[in-house]
Write a protein that holds these residues in place. Structure first.
Motif: not given
Length: 654
Positions: A254-273
């Motif tokens: 699962m995604c950790k701090a600094g990243y949010e879950s997208v695409e049903n939890g298969t990708v941890c996308r970085a928080c934008p600027f």
């Protein structure tokens, strides 16, 4: 020289083979420098690939001599942990039937060998050029060969073969190619090992993993969560098979701090600027607080902008703050060698409420114009650093001295700033001042009714000490019952005290500027009657002995004075008698011979008399009636007196 040395060699072989390259001859920019045995066998030549890049190749064509045994050994190749090695060879072979007058020993194949060693220690003769100790991998045959017609069209048919061997365990190995009567060119050799590539599956990352020693081997690999994701179930596992392929993964991340879950939890996308996520979880990224920003995507916190800071105790969602400006409206009030400073708060507190003040004291020299930090003797009330109120009392300054005081404003982020705190400064000059307090007082002696004290001069006299004022009172009484005593030196005897009583003493110095502060309280006790009697008894033998020694010394001095006075009297009488003797003897030339005879007799008589009386002096009873008689008497007196003088000097005057 081989006929195809300068031909173009198309190398459009299959470079899609998975693996990590250990050696590739096509990347060499200089001679390969492989070892050939015998030297008349394999020959290194230059060629060109399809894009006209220079490549280094080896060729051999000893088809007209029977019983060929030509070896070519590569340089030392380190295996880098690989257990199974793969060799990709690109080569061309000429059809033996296309060579005129070729004997039946012509070959269209060659052998591949390897030899393991822990270090690069091979020589021209070691290991021996034979199958044992070399390990044979395989006999390599060409799928296609070229003829004289192909050579005329300047087209070469390239064969690509891949062989593998293992397991290997030593640090490295050599490859060897054995020709036994062929006409061929070894265009390219690539040595590699297989591995499962880096892959991401179900939120987990599996790094490259080396395959096993056999094609059926399964190598266990532990997966790690994708960037900025964390494992929440059983450990992630995958297996790498002998062909470099992954098997089905187990577990999830699962995604950790600094990243949010997208695409049903298969990708941890970085928080934008401009946004961050401080903790692990399903939450979304939030915007940065005021005066902060992110430097990259996937931030777990927002960094403060230039000139703004965050203390260690500030929460991550709190706005960044800055250092305060300088204090305002500084006022100074000088009183001799003390000072009161007051000021107003800074115009800008930096966005914080924890502003405090520091006082920096500098003493300045009027001659050199140099300021240095004040010593530890300067006192600050309530304190020098961390002042909450905007007022401070400063004392124990030097008289007639220039000072500079800096009032710094600091807050909770001042220690984060690379710059010095903002401050307001004030210059003052102290006046004539009373001396500082006396620091040390000692008891010299005591009796039942008195105490003798001495003390040090003040550390800062601030002028000439005129006198001291000593204050004393009984410990059981208050200061209002004290008595003051004036002393022009740093020693005083305090009398009329009670026996066995503790007294409190304080002393202060006075200059033309007045009295300084009293010293700290010191406690001294007079003797009790019992202590006094005991001390007298202990000192009585010493007193009697000292008195006796004094009497003996006085007697000796008197005796020496009397003896010395008598000596001076004898010397005066001798001087007068000698004058008279010179008067009698002058003008009496006929008397000289008689005088010499008389002196001899007189000297003999004197020696005999000396043995009897120890140089007792003689008296002249006859007087100067005649010249001869007068001379004898004077000579006798003179010899006797000289003898007495030598004895007296030996006993007393030396």
């Amino acid at each position: 020289m081989m006929p195809w040395q300068k031909l173009t060699c198309p190398l459009n072989g299959d470079h899609s083979l998975k693996g990590e390259t250990l050696m590739d001859s096509t990347t060499a920019t200089a001679e390969l420098g492989w070892t050939a045995f015998p030297s008349s066998g394999w020959e290194e030549v230059s060629g060109y690939d399809e894009v006209m890049n220079t490549i280094r190749t080896y060729q051999v064509c000893s088809v007209f001599q029977p019983s060929q045994n030509n070896w070519l050994r590569t340089k030392y190749i380190r295996r880098r942990g690989a257990q199974r090695i793969h060799v990709e060879m690109k080569f061309s072979v000429r059809d033996c039937s296309s060579i005129p007058n070729v004997p039946g020993s012509c070959k269209e194949t060659f052998n591949l060998y390897y030899y393991e060693m822990d270090s690069d220690s091979a020589t021209k003769i070691s290991p021996p050029w034979m199958e044992n100790p070399w390990v044979k991998v395989d006999t390599i045959a060409a799928d296609e060969s070229f003829s004289q017609v192909d050579q005329g069209e300047r087209v070469m048919k390239i064969n690509t073969e891949v062989r593998s061997f293992g397991p290997v365990s030593k640090n490295g190995f050599y490859l060897a190619f054995q020709d036994y009567g062929g006409c061929m060119s070894l265009i390219a050799v690539r040595v590699f090992y297989r591995k499962c590539p880096r892959v991401i599956q179900n939120g987990a990352v599996f790094q490259e993993t080396l395959s096993g020693a056999e094609s059926t081997s399964l190598v266990l690999a532990r997966g790690t969560c994708i960037a900025n994701a964390e494992e929440v179930d059983v450990p992630i596992k995958l297996y790498c098979n002998g062909d470099g392929e992954w098997m089905v993964p187990i577990g999830r991340c699962m995604c950790k701090a600094g990243y949010e879950s997208v695409e049903n939890g298969t990708v941890c996308r970085a928080c934008p600027f401009g946004s961050f996520k401080p903790t692990q979880g399903e939450g979304n990224c939030i915007h940065c607080p005021i005066n902060s920003r992110t430097t990259s995507e996937g931030a777990t916190t927002c960094v403060c902008r230039s000139g703004y800071y965050r203390s260690d105790t500030d929460p991550l969602d709190m706005p960044c703050t800055t250092i305060p400006s300088a204090p305002q409206n500084v006022l100074s009030f000088v009183n001799e060698t003390s000072l009161v400073l007051e000021w107003g708060p800074p115009k800008d507190t930096g966005g914080r409420e924890d502003v405090v003040y520091n006082i920096i004291c500098k003493s300045c020299s009027s001659r050199r114009g140099v300021c240095t930090r004040c010593g530890d003797n300067v006192q600050f009330v309530p304190r020098q650093l961390g002042l909450i109120d905007s007022k401070v009392y400063i004392s124990d300054l030097l008289a007639h001295t220039q000072y500079t005081f800096e009032i710094q404003a600091v807050n909770g982020v001042s220690d984060q700033s690379p710059y010095s705190p903002q401050f307001a400064s004030v210059n003052i000059t102290t006046n004539q001042a009373a001396p500082s307090a006396v620091s040390i007082m000692h008891q010299v002696s005591r009796t039942v009714s008195s105490i003798t004290l001495t003390w040090s001069q003040p550390d800062q006299p601030n002028g000439v000490i005129l006198d001291y004022e000593l204050q004393c009172y009984e410990k059981e009484l208050s200061e209002y019952n004290s008595t003051t005593i004036k002393s022009y030196t740093n020693t005083a005897v305090i009398g009329n005290l009670k026996a066995g009583t503790i007294y409190v003493f304080q002393v202060r110095a006075r200059t033309v500027a007045g009295f300084g502060r009293y010293s700290g309280k010191m406690y001294f006790q007079t003797m009790t009657e019992a202590e006094y009697q005991t001390s007298i008894q202990e000192k009585l033998p010493l007193i009697i002995g000292s008195a006796a020694a004094g009497i003996v010394f006085l007697i000796a001095v008197v005796v020496i004075i009397i003896v010395c006075n008598r000596r001076r009297g004898f010397e005066r009488a001798e001087s007068e008698y000698t004058d008279k003797l010179q008067h009698y003897t002058s003008g009496h030339g006929l008397f000289d011979q008689s005088r010499k005879r008389w002196r001899h007799k007189e000297t003999t008589a004197m020696k005999e008399a000396g043995h009897r009386s120890s140089c007792v002096p003689l008296r002249d009873k006859d007087g100067p009636a005649s010249a001869a008689a007068g001379h004898v008497s004077a000579g006798t007196r003179l010899q006797s007196r000289n003898c007495s003088k030598e004895v007296w000097r030996a006993k007393h005057c030396n």
